[in-house]
Design a protein around this motif. Structure first.
Motif, mmCIF file in Angstrom:
data_model
loop_
_atom_site.group_PDB
_atom_site.id
_atom_site.type_symbol
_atom_site.label_atom_id
_atom_site.label_comp_id
_atom_site.label_asym_id
_atom_site.label_seq_id
_atom_site.Cartn_x
_atom_site.Cartn_y
_atom_site.Cartn_z
ATOM 1 N N LYS A 129 55.309 26.357 41.232
ATOM 2 C CA LYS A 129 54.825 26.905 42.502
ATOM 3 C C LYS A 129 53.318 27.094 42.443
ATOM 4 C CE LYS A 129 56.112 30.756 45.529
ATOM 5 N NZ LYS A 129 56.785 32.052 45.535
ATOM 6 N N ILE A 130 52.651 26.722 43.516
ATOM 7 C CA ILE A 130 51.199 26.939 43.610
ATOM 8 C C ILE A 130 50.940 27.850 44.803
ATOM 9 C CG2 ILE A 130 48.946 25.846 43.957
ATOM 10 C CD1 ILE A 130 50.227 23.229 42.848
ATOM 11 N N GLU A 131 50.332 28.994 44.557
ATOM 12 C CA GLU A 131 50.001 29.924 45.644
ATOM 13 C C GLU A 131 48.492 30.082 45.723
ATOM 14 O OE1 GLU A 131 53.136 33.403 45.565
ATOM 15 O OE2 GLU A 131 52.824 32.609 43.533
ATOM 16 N N MET A 132 47.896 29.552 46.807
ATOM 17 C CA MET A 132 46.448 29.648 46.988
ATOM 18 C C MET A 132 46.098 31.025 47.546
ATOM 19 S SD MET A 132 45.314 26.614 46.104
ATOM 20 C CE MET A 132 43.674 26.509 46.790
ATOM 21 N N GLN A 133 45.078 31.642 46.935
ATOM 22 C CA GLN A 133 44.639 32.968 47.405
ATOM 23 C C GLN A 133 43.123 32.989 47.401
ATOM 24 O OE1 GLN A 133 46.624 34.339 44.097
ATOM 25 N NE2 GLN A 133 48.373 35.226 45.145
ATOM 26 N N ALA A 160 44.010 30.501 42.614
ATOM 27 C CA ALA A 160 45.411 30.150 42.861
ATOM 28 C C ALA A 160 46.251 30.697 41.720
ATOM 29 C CB ALA A 160 45.573 28.639 42.953
ATOM 30 N N THR A 161 47.415 31.213 42.084
ATOM 31 C CA THR A 161 48.374 31.620 41.058
ATOM 32 C C THR A 161 49.398 30.494 40.937
ATOM 33 O OG1 THR A 161 48.082 33.926 41.644
ATOM 34 C CG2 THR A 161 50.053 33.366 40.370
ATOM 35 N N THR A 211 52.781 29.071 39.005
ATOM 36 C CA THR A 211 53.930 29.353 38.146
ATOM 37 C C THR A 211 54.313 28.065 37.430
ATOM 38 O OG1 THR A 211 54.677 30.954 39.777
ATOM 39 C CG2 THR A 211 56.261 30.301 38.080
ATOM 40 N N LYS A 254 53.023 32.650 34.541
ATOM 41 C CA LYS A 254 52.103 32.636 35.685
ATOM 42 C C LYS A 254 50.670 32.597 35.167
ATOM 43 C CE LYS A 254 54.600 34.547 39.557
ATOM 44 N NZ LYS A 254 54.616 35.451 40.669
ATOM 45 N N THR A 290 46.361 31.898 36.313
ATOM 46 C CA THR A 290 45.417 31.944 37.438
ATOM 47 C C THR A 290 44.390 30.829 37.281
ATOM 48 O OG1 THR A 290 45.670 34.333 37.499
ATOM 49 C CG2 THR A 290 43.793 33.422 38.685
ATOM 50 N N ASP A 345 53.836 20.487 43.078
ATOM 51 C CA ASP A 345 55.025 20.992 42.386
ATOM 52 C C ASP A 345 55.742 19.833 41.689
ATOM 53 O OD1 ASP A 345 54.356 23.328 43.581
ATOM 54 O OD2 ASP A 345 56.131 23.501 44.842
#
Lengths: 98, 454
Positions: free
Chosen positions: A33-37, A41-42, A44, A55, A57, A74
């Motif tokens: 999983k890629i979560e852009m913030q 990005a975090t 997993t 996880k 960063t 992914d």
């Protein structure tokens, strides 16, 4: 005054301890999983050796750009180096070639 | 004066880059009519598609005149060459679906021509209207290209097609190619990120990148022909060349002693002090990845983590089964000392001819059977008799990036007994080596500098 000095010394010792305790971890894993913030990005990852989820960063612009334009998605297997203290990666590269 | 001129050139290049990043003309047209590939580009740039088909980026080959044991009438390049960094080529490793093994996760397509800017139906070196229409202009020219669309898939006829992002969004972000546009393919060559060339064109690793320059500021294209240097392992070219002196002149230093060196020492020798990427690879034994597929066993380092070797180079190339690299000598006045990245690769050679055998990667990628890969490639190439034996080949790659000013070599880095240049190997006598590695040469000069700095 003595208390202040002692407290400062304790903080310094703890900081040094934290820095000394942080180690670079090398890992090959699969992107789950890629979560852009914003500017980070975090990600997993599933460690290919242990099967554990990790996880990390990502903060470097080159890798973030690869997430944005989907050069890394992914399911990709990646070779990663990260700091086990703060989880920030120093290397994040796809393993596969042509 | 030289410095002022050079600074002006750099500033101009960077400003031109920034200016180009703004709106490209044609926004209204594309918003109204959509983006249809090269035919849209040709509305304002007629003839460019046909022009591009004759370049090395499309043909993946050209005639070469500086490499031994080659036929001047033939074309060479990744279309048909083999060496032990890439044991296959566009022919034997034409993009295809890899046979799936029981524990493989998902389907996998692989091929050397994955980076070819067509759609695979119009492939390496193809020509005509269909090929012109198949060009993926945006993969090089767009800053908003969605790479999830550039994936191989099978069409309803079972043909392998390479997708393209032909969205209006990508088309509206058209500009002069950025570092990313070039490195999308060029950093992944040879089996993974930074494996082959081993350089990262980033501000941390290269003084030109730190100044905001991009690849095409030096590799300045004209009519889509992109100048290249004289890397001994990069043979195909568009007939145009690039060199440091194009911008920096042959006498770029304030120090006359340094300028005197440029007659026999290439700029790269002092200014490209490190290399990186893969330094050894074994195509006879492949490793299984977590996705169930195999890859050649590869030893790799990051950019700037390995050191080059130094050799005389007259820009002609030794091309033998055991060695690909520079030719030249001290006595040849056309030769200069250059740095090279050392790579050693293991593959199968034909016992009878001694030649390296090509490998189709599909069989070993699927099940690790490397000899099946050699057999498949032999079949594709029409080779009926061969006797494969494992062996090693050394390749010296040009070391032309990772340019540094701050960490450039200075007097003692070469002229000390533990200096980087092996003068004896470079053709100097014992007496000359003694003189060349004595502080007598540089002590006064470095002492003066030391006094200035401290």
């Amino acid at each position: 005054m003595r208390k202040a000095i002692a407290a400062s010394a304790a903080v310094i010792m703890l900081s040094i301890g934290a820095i000394a305790g942080a180690a670079e971890v090398k890992m090959v894993g699969t992107v789950q999983k890629i979560e852009m913030q914003g500017g980070a990005a975090t990600v997993t990852l599933k460690d290919t050796k242990s099967g554990n989820e990790v996880k990390v960063t990502v903060k470097d612009d080159l890798t973030l750009d690869k997430f944005k334009d989907k050069r890394i998605v992914d399911g990709d297997e990646v070779r990663v180096k990260y700091d086990d203290g703060d989880g920030v990666v120093t290397i994040f590269r796809k393993t596969a070639g042509c | 004066m030289t410095k002022i001129l050079f600074t002006g050139l750099v500033a101009g290049a960077v400003m031109a880059s920034a200016a180009f990043a703004k709106d490209h003309p044609g926004r209204e047209y594309m918003e109204k009519n959509g983006y249809k590939g090269p035919e849209t580009c040709e509305v304002c740039h007629p003839g460019k598609a046909k022009e591009f088909l004759s370049t090395v980026h499309w043909t993946h080959a050209s005639k070469v005149d500086n490499v031994e044991n080659t036929d001047p009438a033939r074309e060479y390049g990744m279309k048909n060459r083999i060496y032990t960094m890439c044991n296959g080529n566009d022919i034997v490793n034409n993009l295809k679906e890899i046979p799936k093994t029981p524990d493989a996760k998902g389907t996998k397509f692989s091929g050397c021509n994955t980076c070819h800017p067509g759609n695979h139906l119009s492939d390496v070196g193809s020509a005509g209207p269909e090929a012109e229409a198949a060009i993926d202009c945006l993969v090089c020219h767009s800053r908003e290209y969605d790479h999830s669309k550039r994936k191989p898939f099978k069409d309803d006829q079972g043909r392998v097609v390479l997708g393209q992002d032909r969205s209006v969004k990508a088309a509206l972000a058209i500009a002069k190619p950025t570092v990313k546009n070039c490195m999308t393919c060029h950093e992944a060559a040879g089996g993974g990120v930074l494996v082959k060339r081993g350089f990262a064109f980033t501000k941390e690793n290269d003084v030109h990148a730190a100044k905001g320059m991009v690849c095409v500021d030096c590799h300045k294209a004209k009519n889509h022909k992109i100048p290249t240097g004289f890397d001994p392992n990069n043979w195909a070219h568009d007939g145009v060349r690039v060199a440091c002196a194009d911008c920096h002149t042959e006498t770029p230093h304030k120090d006359a002693e340094y300028n005197r060196h440029t007659a026999r020492i290439a700029c790269q020798t002092c200014h490209v002090t490190r290399t990186g990427g893969s330094f050894a690879k074994d195509f006879t034994t492949w490793e299984k990845l977590s996705n169930g597929y195999y890859e050649p066993t590869t030893l790799r380092k990051d950019a700037n983590e390995t050191v080059p070797v130094y050799a005389w180079y007259d820009k002609t190339v030794a091309n033998r089964p055991d060695f690909i690299g520079p030719k030249g000598s001290r006595s040849d006045k056309a030769s200069r000392i250059y740095p090279f990245k050392v790579f050693q690769g293991k593959g199968f050679f034909d016992r009878k001819t001694g030649e390296l055998l090509a490998m189709d990667f599909a069989p070993p990628m699927s099940n690790g059977d490397t000899l099946a890969g050699v057999a498949s490639a032999a079949k594709i190439l029409g080779i009926k008799q061969y006797d494969p034996v494992p062996g090693w080949q050394t390749v010296l790659f040009g070391s032309n990036h990772l340019v540094t000013k701050k960490n450039a070599l200075t007097c003692n880095n070469c002229h000390a007994p533990n200096g980087v240049l092996r003068f004896k190997d470079l053709g100097y006598s014992d007496d000359e080596v003694k003189r060349l590695t004595s502080p007598e040469l540089y002590l006064q000069k470095m002492a003066e500098k030391q006094r200035e700095e401290w």
